[in-house]
Scaffold this active site. Structure first.
Site, PDB file in Angstrom:
ATOM      1  N   SER A 187      -8.172 -84.002 -40.941  1.00 42.18           N
ATOM      2  CA  SER A 187      -7.112 -83.183 -40.656  1.00 42.18           C
ATOM      3  C   SER A 187      -5.900 -84.035 -39.846  1.00 42.18           C
ATOM      4  O   SER A 187      -6.546 -83.971 -38.359  1.00 42.18           O
ATOM      5  CB  SER A 187      -7.006 -81.510 -41.432  1.00 42.18           C
ATOM      6  OG  SER A 187      -6.953 -81.519 -39.798  1.00 42.18           O
TER       7      SER A 187
ATOM      8  N   GLU B   5      -8.379 -90.833 -39.775  1.00 36.77           N
ATOM      9  CA  GLU B   5      -8.000 -91.354 -40.626  1.00 36.77           C
ATOM     10  C   GLU B   5      -7.228 -89.863 -41.346  1.00 36.77           C
ATOM     11  O   GLU B   5      -8.768 -88.933 -41.208  1.00 36.77           O
ATOM     12  CB  GLU B   5      -9.268 -91.613 -41.436  1.00 36.77           C
ATOM     13  CG  GLU B   5      -9.251 -92.985 -41.724  1.00 36.77           C
ATOM     14  CD  GLU B   5      -8.679 -94.561 -41.896  1.00 36.77           C
ATOM     15  OE1 GLU B   5      -7.333 -94.030 -42.637  1.00 36.77           O
ATOM     16  OE2 GLU B   5      -9.368 -95.520 -41.763  1.00 36.77           O
TER      17      GLU B   5
ATOM     18  N   CYS C 155      -7.823 -87.633 -49.964  1.00 36.82           N
ATOM     19  CA  CYS C 155      -6.827 -88.204 -49.183  1.00 36.82           C
ATOM     20  C   CYS C 155      -5.711 -89.261 -49.766  1.00 36.82           C
ATOM     21  O   CYS C 155      -4.556 -88.795 -49.111  1.00 36.82           O
ATOM     22  CB  CYS C 155      -7.571 -88.506 -47.563  1.00 36.82           C
ATOM     23  SG  CYS C 155      -8.813 -89.824 -48.437  1.00 36.82           S
TER      24      CYS C 155
END
Ligand code: NAD
Length: 453
Positions: free
Chosen positions: A208, A229, A263
């Site tokens: 996150s 990431e 994501c």
């Protein structure tokens, strides 16, 4: 040390128990990794490449076993889980070409020449989220090992099983002790220790944005290299000149794959106003056709969410008065199920429109023209992914250049390929993974002047 019970998300029932490491075990693993790194980087490049290929072959021989573990412990549909295990093999094979290609430059200068070397950074701490336990583990681990580093990997609390098994396969394939260690444990304990430990010279973090921010601050204390990431809120932009049938047929898979726990999920569909009604007519049957059910059954396209807590979080984005346009199906009964859900019309202040839901919830929003579509797509702190649907090649390139995002697809719902760089703009991250340049992020460039006079 403490025990953690892994639950099957499709049933809510226990799968197995995993012992979680504490900070002392993390320190011991880092010490082993430091000791192993000297020997690993000294292995001749061709031999290191051969070991990585043997590791890939060991993964290949256990695809069924790894896939079954991911079905049971993470709820991934079996077809998807088999692809993910195969992807680990492919990423290892791709980076097995690295050791023999870590070549520097020779730069003629006055009085001699400079030569450059790519030296491994040392020990790499790899922190992995629960949504894609195998691919994301491979993306950091393979180029790090190929570049002569050793790796201490911490899988997510909820999904440690496949990473632990892949770590065992590395040993069975002949990687020396301490080169790849997998340490299940809490983020706040083991993950934090890897960030804080002075002997870990690089952190590869996927997770996150909130935790990524803390990780970056922790790395700053040691000027530690870090790749982040993080989250996404990507747009699927459909222009009036697009192949609407294909755009609508693939849009569910652009957001509901892995139950939206992706994501790269294109969780904001932006449709040019002139074709909005037609798009919605085509999109509704496509959403209802998504096969949601037992992830162990071949043909299942979408499984459950990862946990009961996560399902509550996702459900909070769809309160009773939410503008639900239509929904797909989901099983009743035990397990953490949530149906594919389409919200429209949705105002720009609605949390499902602005925040990363990380579940099978998508919003549909009209736009007027190209400039409007691009402005809406960019109106987010994230910049990870996205799609553009148009039959005008000039527009495709123009819009792809204008959208502030790291990974875009044109007339396709997916943009991730291991041979191409992956990573985010803005608050979606820092640095790139995958592609031919990934090993650069795991090496330091050393420059040596050699006098010739
Ligand atoms: P998370 O941030 O809660 O956890 C990610 C990992 O960090 C876990 O292993 C966790 O144990 C660890 N962690 C937690 N606290 C830590 C700390 N203080 N120090 C070090 N490590 C710590 O994320 P999550 O819920 O597991 O994953 C979902 C998020 O990951 C989503 O936001 C999603 O977009 C993002 N994600 C991004 C990518 C990408 O490539 N950009 C890929 C997959 C997931």
């Amino acid at each position: 040390m403490s025990d953690f019970t892994v639950l099957n998300p499709a049933t809510g029932r226990p799968v197995t128990t995993v012992t979680e490491a504490g900070a002392e075990a993390a320190d011991a693993a880092v010490a082993r990794a430091v000791a192993a790194q000297r020997g690993w980087s000294a292995v001749a490049p061709a031999d290191r490449a051969a070991l990585l290929r043997r590791f890939a072959a060991a993964v290949d021989a256990h695809i069924g076993e790894l896939a079954d573990l991911e079905v049971a412990g993470a709820g991934h549909p079996i077809g998807q889980a088999r692809w993910e295990a195969g992807h680990v093999r492919d990423v290892l094979l791709y980076y097995s070409a690295t050791p023999e290609r870590l070549i520097g430059k020779q730069i003629p200068v006055s009085g001699g020449l400079n030569v450059t070397f790519h030296e491994p950074v040392g020990v790499v701490g790899l922190i992995v989220p629960w949504n894609f336990p195998m691919p994301i583990f491979a993306w950091g681990m393979a180029p790090a090992l190929a570049s002569g580093n050793t790796v201490v990997a911490k899988p997510a609390e909820l999904t440690p099983l496949t990473a632990v098994r892949i770590g065992e396969l590395a040993l069975e394939a002949g990687l020396p002790d301490g080169v790849l260690q997998v340490l299940p444990g809490k983020g706040s304990v083991v993950g934090q220790r890897l960030v804080d430990h002075p002997d870990v010279r690089k952190i590869v973090f996927t997770g996150s944005t909130e935790v990524g921010r803390q990780v970056m601050a922790g790395c700053a204390r040691h000027i530690k290299r870090v790749t982040l990431e993080l989250g996404g809120k990507s747009a699927n932009i459909v222009f009036e000149d697009a192949d609407l049938e294909r755009a609508a047929a693939t849009a569910p898979y652009a957001v509901f794959d892995n139950a939206g726990q992706d994501c790269c999920a294109r969780s904001r569909i932006l449709v040019q106003r002139s074709v909005l009604d037609r798009f919605m007519e085509l999109f509704e049957p496509a959403v209802k056709k998504v096969v949601v059910g037992d992830p162990a059954v071949p043909g299942t396209e979408m499984g459950p969410l990862i946990s009961a807590a996560h399902r509550s979080r996702v459900a909070s984005y769809v309160p009773d008065d939410a503008p639900v346009a239509f929904r797909g199906s989901a099983p009743d009964g035990p397990g953490f199920w949530f149906p594919p859900t389409v919200l429209a019309p949705v105002g720009a202040s609605h949390p499902a429109y602005t925040e990363e839901v990380f579940g099978p919830v998508v919003t549909v929003t009209p736009f007027d023209d190209e400039a409007d579509g691009v402005a809406i797509a960019n109106d987010t702190p994230y910049g990870l992914s996205g799609s553009i649907w148009t039959s005008d090649v000039g527009r495709a390139v123009r819009v792809a250049r204008a959208v502030q995002s790291g990974n875009l697809s044109v007339n396709s719902h997916s943009s991730v390929r291991y041979a191409a760089p992956f990573g985010g703009f803005k608050q979606s991250g820092l640095g790139r993974e995958l592609g031919p340049d990934a090993p650069d992020a795991f090496t330091e460039t050393k420059n040596v002047f050699i006098a010739t006079e």
